[in-house]
Enzyme design. Sequence first.
Site, short mmCIF file in Angstrom:
data_model
loop_
_atom_site.label_atom_id
_atom_site.label_comp_id
_atom_site.label_asym_id
_atom_site.label_seq_id
_atom_site.Cartn_x
_atom_site.Cartn_y
_atom_site.Cartn_z
CD GLU A 116 -6.94 35.67 26.26
OE1 GLU A 116 -7.81 35.12 26.76
OE2 GLU A 116 -5.75 35.09 25.68
CD GLU A 148 -10.81 34.58 23.35
OE1 GLU A 148 -10.20 33.73 23.68
OE2 GLU A 148 -10.15 35.78 22.73
#
Length: 584
Positions: A158, A234
């Site tokens: 991320e 995710e």
Amino acid sequence: MPEFAIGEHDFLLDGRPFRILSGALHYFRVHPDLWADRIDKARRMGLNTIETYVAWNAHAPEPGTFDLTGGLDLDRFLRMIADAGMYAIVRPGPYICAEWDNGGLPAWLFRDPTVGVRRYEPKYLDAVREYLTKVYEVVVPHQIDRGGPVLLVQVENEYGAFGDDKRYLKALAEHTRDSGVTVPLTTVDQPTPEMLAAGSLDGLHRTASFGSGAEARLAVLRAHQPTGPLMCSEFWNGWFDHWGAHHHTTSAADSAAELDALLAAGASVNLYMFHGGTNFGLTNGANDKGVYQPLITSYDYDAPLDEAGDPTPKYHAFRDVIARYHKVPDTVPPPARPAPTPSGALGDPVRLLDAPDRWGTWEFHEELPAFDDLTPMPQLALLRTRIEGDRPGVLTFGEVRDRATVFFDGDLVGTLSRDHHERAIPLPRAAGELLVLVEDQGRVDYGPRIGEAKGIIGGAALHGEPLTGWDVLPFDLARLPSLRPDTPKSVTGPAAGPAVLRAGIDVDEPADLFLDTGEWGKGVAWFNGFALGRYWRRGPQRTLYVPRPVVRAGANELVVLELGTMLDPAARFVPRPMLGHTEA
């Protein structure tokens, strides 16, 4: 050997379209003797892949070390995945977030203030390359094109939420390839145009992280990646908890509907989490977006498989969804059984202020050091100095990270906590011995405060004048479970810490246990020498999970470090976990 590739629209396994149905399972959050059980339960839910982070700071607690034994045996974990007929995704970071201490980055790395954090800086990159080399020595032989289970390796994590240093990402990707990784490389970001643009490179396969609104979020991902398989790597099917907040849950039906929408769109998925596990020891992270919020010990995450490895309603709801698109095994795990409920009296206290020399080794510092100035770096330490003067004053600290309990001539004065932004306290007398017990409650795992120092930052002052000449006693946590008084002693009524207490616990046969800490204050517990983690009456978590492999038939020993006040010095176990309220 099998071949795995990225096609125009799909992942391709030996040239045929292949959908990844993955679940996150962090080997470092699960007792290694339970890995096979958790992997098998993922398979029986209909998953074909296991995903894991690699926690750099767990493997390398000090520079020059790299531990791959016991619960950190990544090679064994990958072999178990292969033995179960499943595939693997490895996400080595170096930054992982994961609500894990410091986001997985070792604190020792930032003792040198010139070392960069998640950017193209030579000292940081040298350390990262050394770390990744160690990881890839394990991972490379397990790649699918060498007969192993590993399908994908992720670069960073991320990154678009943190920075946009393309040179840094390119250096990580190049080192990954130079180390022998041949499977496709991925990145993950939240599906916003800004994060997807900042967090990846051409040549790396972009994936997204989200928990709802699959159609819209996949459309944003597709706009930034016109070809290739869509993947939510995710899929947030639960959430984590902070001390002092409520226990987060999500509806099984709603989560299953979101998963159905994702699969109906043809996307691959990684459930975050399939099985969360536990922040054993002192490994929990923290968030700080203006208010410091340390994570609880449990990482149950309201996942399909709960903290003790038992299927939840979400497990069965997800299995039903997967069965609409793919064949699932015929059998499911049995439901949870109530755990044994032994009990024992806590006694034999060893009080810190009575015998501090038994808790560690004193060292002298003219200037008050931060924890990061000490080697090894502690998470608990006692500070001592002598106050001389003719009038009481106000003790002030530059900053408390994260909790400081102040004693004067052995009397408790009060506690300063970071989450309340406290850093000053009046002293009751003009002269005496000042003791300060400081606790690192977990390093920030997300955002700009990653890598910050712990302990007392900026020194201490009295009457506005710096206090110097400090004795510092870092706690040797490995020593604490063995502390015993000179003569056995029982405890009745409330017990004030800081103190180590112990209890004998008799169990008929090894089984998972749930230790009820509701009448205790704040501290850490060990069971047969295994560090269960932190407890705190603040909640929401009330029970600590004791994994079956650390429980012996017959006599067992529970050791508790109580830092506050224990209302009832008794060790009780309950049949089921108690993690707090159930509001979402």
